[in-house]
Structures are given as C-alpha cells and as structure tokens.
Design an enzyme around this catalytic site. Structure first.
Site, PDB file in Angstrom:
ATOM      1  N   ASN A  25       7.928   0.060  -3.595  1.00 28.28           N
ATOM      2  CA  ASN A  25       8.196   1.494  -2.861  1.00 28.28           C
ATOM      3  C   ASN A  25       7.389   1.643  -1.675  1.00 28.28           C
ATOM      4  O   ASN A  25       7.720   2.369  -1.004  1.00 28.28           O
ATOM      5  CB  ASN A  25       7.822   2.558  -4.068  1.00 28.28           C
ATOM      6  CG  ASN A  25       8.878   2.652  -5.159  1.00 28.28           C
ATOM      7  OD1 ASN A  25      10.030   2.462  -4.906  1.00 28.28           O
ATOM      8  ND2 ASN A  25       8.089   3.107  -6.593  1.00 28.28           N
ATOM      9  N   PHE A  26       6.238   1.023  -1.569  1.00 24.42           N
ATOM     10  CA  PHE A  26       5.270   1.166  -0.514  1.00 24.42           C
ATOM     11  C   PHE A  26       4.899  -0.146   0.155  1.00 24.42           C
ATOM     12  O   PHE A  26       3.746  -0.077   0.912  1.00 24.42           O
ATOM     13  CB  PHE A  26       3.974   2.012  -1.074  1.00 24.42           C
ATOM     14  CG  PHE A  26       3.455   1.397  -2.268  1.00 24.42           C
ATOM     15  CD1 PHE A  26       3.524   1.782  -3.410  1.00 24.42           C
ATOM     16  CD2 PHE A  26       2.488   0.325  -2.163  1.00 24.42           C
ATOM     17  CE1 PHE A  26       3.051   1.297  -4.601  1.00 24.42           C
ATOM     18  CE2 PHE A  26       1.825  -0.223  -3.065  1.00 24.42           C
ATOM     19  CZ  PHE A  26       2.051   0.242  -4.598  1.00 24.42           C
ATOM     20  N   GLY A  27       5.696  -1.205   0.036  1.00 22.22           N
ATOM     21  CA  GLY A  27       5.426  -2.226   0.785  1.00 22.22           C
ATOM     22  C   GLY A  27       6.092  -3.510   0.160  1.00 22.22           C
ATOM     23  O   GLY A  27       7.143  -3.352  -0.593  1.00 22.22           O
ATOM     24  N   LYS A  28       6.124  -4.644   0.712  1.00 24.65           N
ATOM     25  CA  LYS A  28       6.829  -5.947   0.368  1.00 24.65           C
ATOM     26  C   LYS A  28       5.613  -7.148   0.227  1.00 24.65           C
ATOM     27  O   LYS A  28       4.398  -7.128   0.900  1.00 24.65           O
ATOM     28  CB  LYS A  28       7.733  -6.242   1.518  1.00 24.65           C
ATOM     29  CG  LYS A  28       7.184  -6.525   2.735  1.00 24.65           C
ATOM     30  CD  LYS A  28       8.276  -6.947   3.862  1.00 24.65           C
ATOM     31  CE  LYS A  28       9.176  -5.721   4.090  1.00 24.65           C
ATOM     32  NZ  LYS A  28      10.147  -5.864   5.256  1.00 24.65           N
ATOM     33  N   VAL A  29       6.231  -8.068  -0.201  1.00 25.60           N
ATOM     34  CA  VAL A  29       5.328  -9.367  -0.562  1.00 25.60           C
ATOM     35  C   VAL A  29       6.080 -10.603   0.135  1.00 25.60           C
ATOM     36  O   VAL A  29       7.328 -10.603   0.110  1.00 25.60           O
ATOM     37  CB  VAL A  29       5.206  -9.874  -2.217  1.00 25.60           C
ATOM     38  CG1 VAL A  29       4.269 -10.923  -2.300  1.00 25.60           C
ATOM     39  CG2 VAL A  29       4.568  -8.437  -2.845  1.00 25.60           C
ATOM     40  N   ASP A 138      -1.787  -1.198 -18.215  1.00 33.91           N
ATOM     41  CA  ASP A 138      -0.263  -1.302 -18.183  1.00 33.91           C
ATOM     42  C   ASP A 138       0.202  -2.853 -18.392  1.00 33.91           C
ATOM     43  O   ASP A 138       0.786  -3.374 -17.441  1.00 33.91           O
ATOM     44  CB  ASP A 138       0.123  -0.642 -16.784  1.00 33.91           C
ATOM     45  CG  ASP A 138       1.627  -0.694 -16.328  1.00 33.91           C
ATOM     46  OD1 ASP A 138       2.291  -0.606 -17.342  1.00 33.91           O
ATOM     47  OD2 ASP A 138       2.081  -0.769 -15.204  1.00 33.91           O
TER      48      ASP A 138
END
Length: 438
Positions: A25-29, A138
């Site tokens: 949702n807020f970036g990539k790898v 989690d």
C-alpha cells in the site's frame, strides 16, 4: 533523483537496483545487488507521503527500531536504512524461498518431519525475540519467509511491541493481528501478555502447516471470535499423538495454562531431531558490523556517488512531521550536540571555524576529516577545560550541516563556543538545528 532510483539498473549508493519483488500500500520491494560484494538484498522502498497520509509512521518506526535489535538466523535481518527527502529505503536480507503461506497453498500440507523442523525454527525465533523484549503480535504464514534451503525467516514487525508499550499493569492493550491467528485474550480487550499471545499464533501456524487449513475459520467475524474464545477446533486424528497434544496445549484459550516457550522446548514431540540455533550477534555473515547504518544519499544516480553519511531520520525530522530520530538517539543529547546548516564551502567553513576558535584560545587538531577543538584554562572557579569535535556533512549542492559535539568539559564554555561560532558565521536562529530534547 529519487524517481531514477526506481528504474531497473539504477544505483542507490553501492546498490544496483533490479526487478520489483513485490508491492504494498505504501511502497514496493526491489532486488538490489551490492556492487562491491555481489551479495543480493531486498530493498523496501517506502513513500514518505503515503506513510504520512496513511498515518503509519509509528508502524514504520516500530519496524525499524525492532529490526535493529534482532540478529538471529531465523529473523529477516535489517542491513541498513537510507533516506532521501521523499523516500525511505530499508535494505533487508534477501530471502528467496517465498512465503510459508505459498508453500502450504502449493503442497496442501507438510509432513510432520518437515513441519516440525519449521515449527522448531519458528519457536527459536520467537523465543529469541521475547528474550529481547520484542513481541511480534502478527504471526501468520504470510509473515514467515523461507530461504533457498527451506529455513524459516520471521518478517514484518510493523505491529510488534517493545517493553515501553506495556502499561503499568504489565500488559499490552492494543488489539491487533490477523483475525484467524489472534489469541482470545487479545480479543477480550482487557490486557494481554505479548508472549502468550504470540505462542497462540505459533500454535495456529503449526496447525495450518500440518493440516493445510485453519483451526478457526468463519466468514462471520462474530462466529469466528466465538470459536476462538471457546477454543473450538477439531484436531485431525491422523496426526501423531505428539502433534495433536502439542496443538491442543498451545491452543488453550486460557493463557495461564497455555504452554510456555520453555514447556514447548521440553516436549518430546518437539525435541525430535531438534538442533537449536544460536543468535548471530557477532556473525559478520549476516551484517557488516553488527549495527544498522543510517544515512542520507542525495546523489543517487548511475555512477552511484555517495556523499558524506548522516543520520537520515534526523534529516527527515528537520523537514517534516515524520520524525524517526527517537530510535537512534539513545543518550541524553541536551547540551552535548548542536547542528547548523551553512552555504559556505567546506574549505571556507573549516578555515572560518579554525580562525574563530583559535582566537578564543582553543587548540585545533585535524584528523579523519574532523576538527578536534580543545582548551584548558584556569579562572576564578578553578581549572576549566573543554573538548569538542566538529564535523561537516553534505546535504546537497552548496548546503552543509556542521555538527558540534562536546565530548568532555565545561558546559558553559561549550555554550559560549557555540554562540560565538553561530554569531560569527552569520547563522540565523532558523538555520540552527538543536538536538536537545525536552
């Protein structure tokens, strides 16, 4: 410059970025190769604007602060953190075997020998984290990765808790985690122990590994939570007695009678072919120097030029509300350190500083690009001494940060020195960057 970083083959300091491994949702790898060693890494690229818009800056701080503590073969390692003005780059251990979730989805379920080995590694990792005061909160197959040899790697510590998150009653009170894996006491919203709730999640993961499906599941959340509260699940009879007993005693809805880590490790089923792993606190195989390097790279380009290093999260705090410095400034820095920006060239800055401090009666030493300023004198109150280090950091074209750090000596004399330098260099109050905390 930062946009260029996302193109294939572009450079981030000493790393050459390659293909995208995943997006969130807020970036990539992205895959990255250290051009000096040839070693592969995974770079998590976080968009600062998205972090602020989604109000997950605390989550990012928590993940970075937590990973900084953890150095274990079964926990994904944080190598370093690099930041630009718009993005944060987390350079992580590259794990090639995918998620445990995908492996279970592909195979249906694992045999007990393979499943027990992964469970042993999971318990080793969780035990280590708990010993460090870290509670994941989690745990699920999607947050467990596998390396090329099939070894387990815990990841995604965005919801983890540290000792400072406990209230005065010694319990955690934030309800978090994934519904199917969350412990009943977490749902009760009356406070819970982070260790016992993690153990419950490990039990659910063990069940999924050995059966291929969830012990508690329902489309209706109210029904699902009722099942979890009651511990209502069917353990297949085709599992071995040892495995059934392990699952039953971990998935105990009463946290007081639920198995502990020590009891799990002493269990006969668990100890079969068990080879404990040791933390890699001093193992250079996993990280260069055993600590997290944090810096800002302004010149990210095809040549890979890297300017002088500086704490990236202090710089982020200078320019916006996303201040992550708390995880990296552990000492009481009040009256110890001051920074100010300057448009003078490095040579001019050094010459001006030398001239000013010499006229004040200080001796100047140059070493490794730093200035060491010392003074010893006597006044009406007795001997008075001061030792200060001055260092320059490049932020961009014609913009530098001067950092003064007092290593020893009289605080009033240090303040006089800082004031003199500030006045004589023409630094306005808005340019000064004080690190003293309230």
């Amino acid at each position: 410059m930062v946009r260029e970083v996302e193109k294939k083959g572009m450079r981030l300091g000493k790393y050459e970025l390659g293909q995208t491994l995943g997006e969130g949702n807020f970036g990539k790898v992205k895959y990255a190769k250290d051009i000096e060693s040839g070693r592969g890494f995974a770079v998590k690229i976080l968009e600062k604007k998205k972090i602020l818009a989604l109000k997950i800056d605390d989550q990012i701080k928590r993940e970075i602060g937590t990973l900084k503590l953890l150095k274990h073969p079964n926990v994904v390692r944080l190598h370093e953190v690099i930041a630009s003005k718009t993005k944060i780059f987390m350079v992580l251990e590259y794990v090639t075997g995918g998620e445990l979730f995908d492996k279970i989805s592909l195979k249906g379920r694992l045999n007990e020998t393979e499943g027990r080995k992964l469970f042993q590694q999971l318990i080793d990792a969780v035990s280590y984290c708990h010993d460090k005061g870290v509670f994941h909160r989690d745990l699920k197959p999607e947050n467990v990765l596998l390396d090329a040899q099939g070894n387990l790697k815990m990841s995604d510590f965005g919801l983890s808790a540290l000792p400072q998150h406990f209230r005065d009653d010694g319990l955690l009170h934030t309800t978090c985690g994934s519904p199917n894996y969350v412990a009943p006491e977490v749902l009760a919203n009356k406070g819970y122990d982070g260790a016992t709730s993690d153990i419950w999640s490990c039990g659910v993961i063990l069940y999924v590994i050995l059966t291929g499906y969830l012990p508690f599941d329902d489309r209706n959340l109210a029904v699902l939570y009722h099942k979890i509260f009651k511990g209502e699940t069917q353990i297949p009879k085709w599992l071995s007695p040892g495995a059934r007993n392990m699952i039953r005693r971990i998935l105990d809805p009463n946290p007081r009678t639920r198995l502990t880590i020590a009891q799990i490790k002493a269990d006969e089923w668990f100890t079969q072919d068990y080879i404990p792993v040791s933390p890699c606190e001093d193992d250079d195989k996993y990280i260069d120097d055993g600590s997290v390097s944090i810096h800002e790279s302004n010149q990210i380009d095809k040549q890979g030029d890297v300017p002088t290093l500086i704490n990236a999260f202090q710089l982020i705090g200078m320019s916006s509300s996303l201040d992550l410095s708390g995880f990296f400034e552990k000492e009481d820095v009040s009256e110890r350190k001051i920074r100010f920006t300057s448009n003078y060239s490095p040579r001019d800055l050094i010459e001006r500083i030398e001239d000013i401090v010499t006229k004040m009666g200080f001796r100047v030493q140059k070493k490794n690009g730093k200035l060491k300023v010392k003074q010893e004198r006597k006044d009406l109150k007795g001997p008075c001494c001061l030792s200060v280090a001055a260092e320059l950091f490049e932020l961009g074209p014609s913009l530098y940060v001067v950092e003064l750090r007092k290593s020893d000596g009289d605080s009033s004399l240090y303040r006089q020195l800082c004031k003199k330098l500030s006045n004589d260099l023409g630094i306005s109050q808005t340019q000064q960057i004080l690190t003293a905390e309230a």
